[in-house]
Design a protein around this motif. Structure first.
Motif, PDB file in Angstrom:
ATOM      1  N   UNK A 153      45.189  46.587  32.569  1.00 48.84           N
ATOM      2  CA  UNK A 153      45.604  45.193  32.431  1.00 48.84           C
ATOM      3  C   UNK A 153      46.640  44.820  33.489  1.00 48.84           C
ATOM      4  N   UNK A 154      47.670  45.658  33.634  1.00 44.08           N
ATOM      5  CA  UNK A 154      48.785  45.326  34.517  1.00 44.08           C
ATOM      6  C   UNK A 154      48.626  45.998  35.877  1.00 44.08           C
ATOM      7  N   UNK A 155      48.354  45.166  36.900  1.00 50.36           N
ATOM      8  CA  UNK A 155      48.187  45.691  38.264  1.00 50.36           C
ATOM      9  C   UNK A 155      48.750  44.685  39.263  1.00 50.36           C
ATOM     10  N   UNK A 156      49.106  45.174  40.461  1.00 51.48           N
ATOM     11  CA  UNK A 156      49.589  44.251  41.501  1.00 51.48           C
ATOM     12  C   UNK A 156      48.435  43.426  42.085  1.00 51.48           C
ATOM     13  N   UNK A 157      48.759  42.402  42.819  1.00 52.12           N
ATOM     14  CA  UNK A 157      47.808  41.498  43.492  1.00 52.12           C
ATOM     15  C   UNK A 157      47.007  40.631  42.534  1.00 52.12           C
ATOM     16  N   UNK A 158      46.307  41.256  41.588  1.00 46.53           N
ATOM     17  CA  UNK A 158      45.565  40.494  40.580  1.00 46.53           C
ATOM     18  C   UNK A 158      45.473  41.350  39.322  1.00 46.53           C
ATOM     19  N   UNK A 159      45.856  40.770  38.194  1.00 46.62           N
ATOM     20  CA  UNK A 159      45.845  41.535  36.940  1.00 46.62           C
ATOM     21  C   UNK A 159      44.418  41.854  36.506  1.00 46.62           C
ATOM     22  N   UNK A 160      44.305  42.835  35.639  1.00 47.65           N
ATOM     23  CA  UNK A 160      43.006  43.204  35.096  1.00 47.65           C
ATOM     24  C   UNK A 160      42.385  42.071  34.296  1.00 47.65           C
ATOM     25  N   UNK A 161      43.254  41.307  33.621  1.00 44.10           N
ATOM     26  CA  UNK A 161      42.791  40.167  32.822  1.00 44.10           C
ATOM     27  C   UNK A 161      42.123  39.122  33.716  1.00 44.10           C
ATOM     28  N   UNK A 162      42.801  38.804  34.813  1.00 44.17           N
ATOM     29  CA  UNK A 162      42.282  37.811  35.760  1.00 44.17           C
ATOM     30  C   UNK A 162      40.980  38.307  36.404  1.00 44.17           C
ATOM     31  N   UNK A 163      40.969  39.582  36.800  1.00 40.63           N
ATOM     32  CA  UNK A 163      39.773  40.169  37.420  1.00 40.63           C
ATOM     33  C   UNK A 163      38.610  40.153  36.433  1.00 40.63           C
ATOM     34  N   UNK A 164      38.897  40.507  35.168  1.00 40.82           N
ATOM     35  CA  UNK A 164      37.832  40.511  34.165  1.00 40.82           C
ATOM     36  C   UNK A 164      37.248  39.112  33.990  1.00 40.82           C
ATOM     37  N   UNK A 165      38.123  38.112  33.925  1.00 36.38           N
ATOM     38  CA  UNK A 165      37.639  36.727  33.763  1.00 36.38           C
ATOM     39  C   UNK A 165      36.722  36.335  34.919  1.00 36.38           C
ATOM     40  N   UNK A 166      37.105  36.707  36.137  1.00 40.98           N
ATOM     41  CA  UNK A 166      36.291  36.371  37.313  1.00 40.98           C
ATOM     42  C   UNK A 166      34.946  37.115  37.284  1.00 40.98           C
ATOM     43  N   UNK A 167      34.979  38.397  36.918  1.00 36.86           N
ATOM     44  CA  UNK A 167      33.740  39.175  36.839  1.00 36.86           C
ATOM     45  C   UNK A 167      32.830  38.595  35.757  1.00 36.86           C
ATOM     46  N   UNK A 168      33.394  38.305  34.582  1.00 38.25           N
ATOM     47  CA  UNK A 168      32.601  37.779  33.467  1.00 38.25           C
ATOM     48  C   UNK A 168      32.026  36.394  33.787  1.00 38.25           C
ATOM     49  N   UNK A 169      32.727  35.620  34.607  1.00 39.56           N
ATOM     50  CA  UNK A 169      32.234  34.289  34.993  1.00 39.56           C
ATOM     51  C   UNK A 169      30.963  34.422  35.828  1.00 39.56           C
ATOM     52  N   UNK A 170      30.938  35.408  36.723  1.00 41.85           N
ATOM     53  CA  UNK A 170      29.779  35.650  37.591  1.00 41.85           C
ATOM     54  C   UNK A 170      28.704  36.496  36.910  1.00 41.85           C
ATOM     55  N   UNK A 171      29.165  37.454  36.110  1.00 41.19           N
ATOM     56  CA  UNK A 171      28.260  38.419  35.463  1.00 41.19           C
ATOM     57  C   UNK A 171      28.572  38.444  33.961  1.00 41.19           C
ATOM     58  N   UNK A 172      28.027  37.493  33.207  1.00 36.08           N
ATOM     59  CA  UNK A 172      28.364  37.388  31.782  1.00 36.08           C
ATOM     60  C   UNK A 172      28.061  38.638  30.960  1.00 36.08           C
ATOM     61  N   UNK A 173      27.128  39.469  31.425  1.00 39.30           N
ATOM     62  CA  UNK A 173      26.777  40.667  30.656  1.00 39.30           C
ATOM     63  C   UNK A 173      27.613  41.896  31.044  1.00 39.30           C
ATOM     64  N   UNK A 174      28.572  41.717  31.958  1.00 39.93           N
ATOM     65  CA  UNK A 174      29.426  42.833  32.386  1.00 39.93           C
ATOM     66  C   UNK A 174      30.112  43.466  31.181  1.00 39.93           C
ATOM     67  N   UNK A 175      30.109  44.799  31.164  1.00 40.88           N
ATOM     68  CA  UNK A 175      30.775  45.527  30.077  1.00 40.88           C
ATOM     69  C   UNK A 175      32.088  46.094  30.611  1.00 40.88           C
TER      70      UNK A 175
END
Length: 119
Positions: free
Chosen positions: A54-76
């Motif tokens: 969850x907590x990382x520099x540059x971009x948090x895991x939460x933000x990255x997950x939201x971006x991935x899920x927006x492009x790839x809704x089935x991402x696990x």
């Protein structure tokens, strides 16, 4: 056997997770140390599962997950967090994370979470 992308800013945590997952016969297809790398690698590798700190520099895991899920809704995606980050974990689940693992990693809990999400 699943193709897994391991994302954590701490090299030691990535190594620990990789060892646990390899022991369970999973294939570690990539590693990232921040959310930006995670997104780029997800697009390149299309893994079956992502473990995301969850907590990382540059971009948090939460933000990255939201971006991935927006492009790839089935991402696990399974989120990883330290103790005491319950609020963030709830936020992650609401945003689409399939499960979460608490650090320090418990081998049985990691394998259980991964198996559950993959089944």
């Amino acid at each position: 056997m699943a193709k897994i992308l391991v994302v954590d800013d701490a090299k030691f945590m990535r190594l620990t997770l990789k060892n646990i997952l390899k022991k369970a016969n999973h294939d570690i297809v990539g590693e990232a140390e921040n959310g930006k790398q995670a997104i780029a690698l997800y697009e390149e590798l299309t893994p079956d599962l992502v473990t995301m700190d969850i907590t990382m520099p540059e971009m948090s895991g939460l933000e990255a997950m939201r971006k991935i899920k927006a492009e790839y809704p089935t991402a696990r995606i399974v989120m990883c967090s330290a103790m005491g980050q319950q609020k963030m974990v709830v936020e992650a689940i609401e945003a689409g994370a399939k499960d979460f693992i608490i650090k320090p990693f418990d081998e049985v809990r990691v394998i259980d979470a991964v198996s559950r999400v993959l089944s």
